[in-house]
Design an enzyme around this catalytic site. Structure first.
Site, PDB file in Angstrom:
ATOM      1  N   LYS A   8       0.849  -1.193   0.000  1.00 22.32           N
ATOM      2  CA  LYS A   8       0.000   0.000   0.000  1.00 22.32           C
ATOM      3  C   LYS A   8       0.887   1.246   0.000  1.00 22.32           C
ATOM      4  O   LYS A   8       1.922   1.274   0.672  1.00 22.32           O
ATOM      5  CB  LYS A   8      -0.894  -0.029   1.241  1.00 22.32           C
ATOM      6  CG  LYS A   8      -1.965   1.037   1.331  1.00 22.32           C
ATOM      7  CD  LYS A   8      -2.834   0.778   2.549  1.00 22.32           C
ATOM      8  CE  LYS A   8      -3.971   1.769   2.694  1.00 22.32           C
ATOM      9  NZ  LYS A   8      -4.820   1.445   3.873  1.00 22.32           N
ATOM     10  N   SER A  67      -9.464   1.370   2.792  1.00 21.89           N
ATOM     11  CA  SER A  67      -8.607   2.202   1.958  1.00 21.89           C
ATOM     12  C   SER A  67      -7.522   1.420   1.222  1.00 21.89           C
ATOM     13  O   SER A  67      -6.831   1.955   0.359  1.00 21.89           O
ATOM     14  CB  SER A  67      -7.938   3.289   2.820  1.00 21.89           C
ATOM     15  OG  SER A  67      -7.108   2.707   3.823  1.00 21.89           O
ATOM     16  N   SER A  76     -10.053  -1.032   6.693  1.00 22.09           N
ATOM     17  CA  SER A  76      -9.385  -0.821   5.413  1.00 22.09           C
ATOM     18  C   SER A  76      -8.644  -2.015   4.846  1.00 22.09           C
ATOM     19  O   SER A  76      -8.226  -1.989   3.692  1.00 22.09           O
ATOM     20  CB  SER A  76      -8.418   0.360   5.521  1.00 22.09           C
ATOM     21  OG  SER A  76      -9.129   1.563   5.683  1.00 22.09           O
TER      22      SER A  76
END
Length: 442
Positions: free
Chosen positions: A80, A155, A179
């Protein structure tokens, strides 16, 4: 070779250990798949070709010498875009951090590299990690593997998409309110939310430090267990002979079953039935105090997030996606006294929760009460955006508020996950339960 793109990280690691898979060829296969994929730029923010190949070559030498550093030595992984990476931009999906290039890797990326994992690159995410949808007009919005017109969940949107589309066998994300678990559920993957504090966050762009956690998204529970051991240097959870017989689960009816839409509810009920058929004892419980904890979310999350990001946001507010910017700014309405009082109250509710669930091995809920929302409608309909974003994170946020660990599993119904909530710092035990549940749901 192309089957490698569909294999689990654990299977690939075993293949390397057996001498059947060359880490360099494996990495080249994934880099080739990434570069030729139509969704490359919607999923990957940056691909680290040179680093990946250098790390793969080192892994191949170790494999030939019988000196592998871990069971995942030589396995490629995506990260990420909020984990610092030396010499490569880390922007956390925000123009506020455009062209920010760290001097060194985040602690967990360093540890993963030291244990032989191969860094494929950085994947897209919701802006500053403050949305459960995965929609990001500033950078990119990865699609859901089950619906090209829908978002992938956030996310850690690119993390889930990279695995689901065969562009990484494993990805490392973060979870502050859901997330990791939401994108894992919406893309039929396994997502592990760790307990806050379990894995060090040095070099990770923060959102709400008291709630931020690091966790993997992969194809199997075993992948999650192997990744956890890499991320915090612990022993790998023992998943052998995992069974549901005699295990006691609680289905949480407070909040978690409110307004769950038809497909997720049917998938959840079917999953619970299959766990029961596999020998689990399952009861329904209510924790009325939880509703009050949920009402504290606005104070707790937005106050901390805005406290962390206020200076950067107000220095350049027009650089942000308006929906995310205004969500941050909503934290300004609360005083320090509100924030302190909310934390004091939450800690008391956590004590009540712990007492109420003490007799159970884990607590079950649908991972998300909704299916992945339509991207075009999210872009054009403000009320839809707000409603779907809050609903997406509603069930997973319970785990963050109560300080739990948790694993989201595919139910077999597209984009519908089963969430197994374990007690704080009980990741290995929860993974073992999840491994048994995974077999029951297969």
């Amino acid at each position: 070779m192309f089957d490698w793109l569909k294999m689990s990280a654990t299977q690939l690691g075993q293949g390397i250990g057996d001498g059947a898979i060359d880490p360099v060829a494996l990495t080249q296969a994934f880099l080739g798949a990434i570069d030729s994929h139509a969704l490359r730029d919607q999923i990957y923010a940056r691909v680290t070709h040179d680093r990946a190949l250098a790390e793969a070559e080192a892994a191949a030498e170790r494999a030939r010498a019988g000196e592998r550093l871990s069971p995942l030595d030589g396995v490629p992984v995506s990260w990420k875009d909020l984990f610092d990476s030396a010499g490569v931009a880390t922007e956390a999906g925000s123009a506020l951090l455009k062209d920010r290039v760290p001097a060194q890797d985040a602690d967990v990326l360093q540890r993963a590299t030291q244990l032989g994992l191969v860094c494929l690159g950085k994947v897209h995410m919701s802006e500053l990690a403050f949305s459960g949808l995965g929609m990001n007009p500033v950078t990119a919005s990865p699609p859901c593997v089950n619906d090209a017109g829908a978002v992938s969940g956030g996310s850690s949107s690119g993390s889930a998409a990279s695995v689901a589309f065969g562009l990484a066998p494993l990805s490392i994300g973060t979870d502050t309110g859901g997330s990791v678990r939401i994108p894992a559920a919406w893309n039929d993957l396994v997502g592990l939310k760790t307990t806050s504090g379990r894995i060090g966050k040095g070099g990770v762009v923060p959102l709400c430090p008291k709630f931020d956690t690091i966790g993997p998204i992969g194809r199997t529970v075993e992948d999650a267990a192997q990744a956890l051991a890499v991320l915090d240097g612990s022993a790998v959870a023992d998943l052998k002979n995992a069974s549901l017989k005699g295990r006691r689960f609680a289905v949480l009816e407070t909040v978690a079953l409110d307004d769950v839409r038809e497909a997720p509810m049917q998938a959840f009920e079917s999953a619970v039935d299959r766990l029961r058929e596999a020998g689990a004892h399952i009861e329904t419980i209510a924790v009325p105090e939880l509703a009050r904890a949920m009402s504290l979310s606005g104070v707790l999350f937005t106050s901390e997030a805005y406290g962390v990001w206020q200076e950067a946001i107000e220095a350049n507010p027009d650089a942000m996606f308006a929906e995310i910017r205004e969500r941050f700014r909503s934290g300004a309405q609360f005083s320090a006294a509100h924030y302190v009082a909310a934390w004091r109250e939450l800690k008391e509710i956590r004590k009540i929760w712990n007492a109420r669930v003490a007799g159970y091995d884990a607590v079950l809920t649908p991972t998300a009460p909704i299916l992945p929302p339509n991207l075009a409608r999210l872009q054009s309909d403000h009320e839809y955006y707000v409603t779907e974003n809050l609903l997406a994170l509603r069930n997973t946020r319970i785990g963050n508020l109560m300080g739990l660990c948790g694993v989201s599993l595919p139910t077999g119904v597209p984009s519908c996950g089963l969430l197994i909530n374990g007690q704080p710092h009980q990741e290995e035990r929860t993974l073992r339960l999840a491994a048994a549940a995974e077999q029951a749901l297969a």
